[in-house]
Design a protein around this motif. Structure first.
Motif, PDB file in Angstrom:
ATOM      1  N   CYS A   1       0.850  -1.187   0.000  1.00  0.00           N
ATOM      2  CA  CYS A   1       0.000   0.000   0.000  1.00  0.00           C
ATOM      3  C   CYS A   1       0.886   1.237   0.000  1.00  0.00           C
ATOM      4  O   CYS A   1       1.920   1.267   0.650  1.00  0.00           O
ATOM      5  CB  CYS A   1      -0.883   0.026   1.235  1.00  0.00           C
ATOM      6  N   ARG A   2       0.440   2.256  -0.707  1.00  0.00           N
ATOM      7  CA  ARG A   2       1.206   3.503  -0.745  1.00  0.00           C
ATOM      8  C   ARG A   2       0.278   4.666  -0.407  1.00  0.00           C
ATOM      9  O   ARG A   2      -0.894   4.673  -0.798  1.00  0.00           O
ATOM     10  CB  ARG A   2       1.809   3.694  -2.133  1.00  0.00           C
ATOM     11  N   THR A   3       0.812   5.610   0.330  1.00  0.00           N
ATOM     12  CA  THR A   3       0.098   6.847   0.646  1.00  0.00           C
ATOM     13  C   THR A   3       0.959   7.988   0.157  1.00  0.00           C
ATOM     14  O   THR A   3       2.180   7.956   0.328  1.00  0.00           O
ATOM     15  CB  THR A   3      -0.104   6.971   2.170  1.00  0.00           C
ATOM     16  N   SER A   4       0.362   8.984  -0.494  1.00  0.00           N
ATOM     17  CA  SER A   4       1.157  10.148  -0.915  1.00  0.00           C
ATOM     18  C   SER A   4       0.426  11.427  -0.526  1.00  0.00           C
ATOM     19  O   SER A   4      -0.796  11.448  -0.400  1.00  0.00           O
ATOM     20  CB  SER A   4       1.401  10.122  -2.430  1.00  0.00           C
ATOM     21  N   VAL A   5       1.218  12.461  -0.301  1.00  0.00           N
ATOM     22  CA  VAL A   5       0.657  13.796  -0.036  1.00  0.00           C
ATOM     23  C   VAL A   5       1.241  14.725  -1.090  1.00  0.00           C
ATOM     24  O   VAL A   5       2.457  14.907  -1.155  1.00  0.00           O
ATOM     25  CB  VAL A   5       1.024  14.306   1.371  1.00  0.00           C
TER      26      VAL A   5
END
Ligand code: AKG
Ligand code: FE2
Length: 319
Positions: free
Chosen positions: A299-303
């Motif tokens: 899983c990847r989260t980006s801002v």
């Protein structure tokens, strides 16, 4: 409308993969959120304290290998160390901005991540007044990094300061962001006044796009959790092409946990960027298009941090 449509073909189109949302629902969810009545509660919530310093001392902002042609693209490698990544993920979770498909999001790459299905996988905020505290702290730390000269591991350069003289102009272009972008630090808008949080499950991608013209120069993407390959498409790429095979002109950029990607100049206005929708990426540095080593995605989260342009380019939303 055109601008928005174009945007929807870009970052948001990946929702078609799992959520099956479209048109009005998407727009309401994405653009309606900034005026939510619970906005103030969200902004005033204390949340976890950021580690100090937020950015790892000694991190270097560099041009990724093989990416010299993509002028204006830089990556700060592991700018956010373990504590900063934990703080950022905890802050995003505390604000309940997006759904996390895994219960205990790891700060490093993880393959314990199931596709998000109908989950909320994107949240946007416009205007500094609407940015949560953690996003303001992040935005300010990232803006400082953008004053660095590529290759320097220290020393923010005060190119935006009021006592700056024209004699320094040559030097200005040596910073990660151009001078006029950094100069926004002296204005109410700040270098960044808009953010998007994106959540990606393995298999989900991002259609190649150039960011909307309504956004000013100077875009930064903070990458958390799974490593992923961001493909940069050279000028001439036709936006809106839904399926673009990676070809030899595409420049792959490996984004690891805690990396910050900077896009300005040609990299922001002329090159497109996208993430292939697949479960695994070529291993770092792998250039063979087939038969090479691969790494499974977690899983990847980006801002993503940007600023709205203030010269009349509206982000138009249909009534
Ligand atoms: O999620 C990312 O890594 C990039 C997001 C992006 O390109 C955008 O929001 O325009
Ligand atoms: Fe983008």
């Amino acid at each position: 409308m055109e601008l928005l449509t174009w945007h929807l073909r870009g970052p948001l189109s990946r929702r078609a993969h799992g959520a099956g949302m479209r048109g009005g629902d998407l727009i309401r969810e994405v653009f309606g959120s900034e005026s939510d009545s619970d906005d103030a509660d969200e902004l005033n919530r204390p949340g976890p304290s950021p580690p100090s310093p937020l950015m790892r001392p000694g991190c270097v902002v560099e041009t990724p290998a093989g990416a010299d042609a993509c002028v204006g693209m830089f990556v700060a490698r592991e700018a956010l160390g373990e504590d900063a990544r934990r703080w950022l993920l905890d802050s995003i979770r505390a604000d309940d901005l997006v759904d996390f498909p895994d219960d205990e999001p790891s700060t490093t790459a993880s393959d314990r991540c199931a596709p998000t299905g109908g989950a909320r996988n994107q949240a946007m905020r416009f205007g500094r007044d609407h940015l949560p505290r953690w996003a303001l702290a992040l935005a300010d730390a990232v803006a400082k990094l953008a004053t660095r000269r590529p290759g320097d591991s220290q020393g923010e350069h005060d190119v935006a300061s009021a006592d700056h003289t024209d004699d320094d102009d040559d030097d200005d272009d040596a910073a990660v962001f151009p001078r006029e972008v950094l100069a926004r630090a002296r204005t109410a808008s700040g270098v960044f006044n808009q953010m998007i949080v994106n959540q990606y499950a393995p298999g989900e991608g991002l259609t190649p796009h150039v960011d909307l013209e309504a956004f000013a120069d100077g875009v930064a993407v903070v990458s958390l959790r799974s490593t992923v390959v961001m493909d940069m498409y050279p000028p001439g790429f036709e936006p809106g092409t839904s399926h673009v095979p990676t070809n030899s002109n595409t420049v792959p950029v490996w984004l690891r946990p805690g990396d910050v990607l900077f896009l300005s100049r040609a990299a922001r206005w002329e090159w497109a960027h996208g993430i292939a929708a697949r479960d695994a990426d070529p291993a770092e540095g792998e250039t063979r298009s087939e038969g090479g080593a691969v790494v499974r995605r977690g899983c990847r989260t980006s801002v993503t941090l940007r600023a709205m342009r203030e010269d009349g380019h509206e982000l138009r939303v249909p009534a």
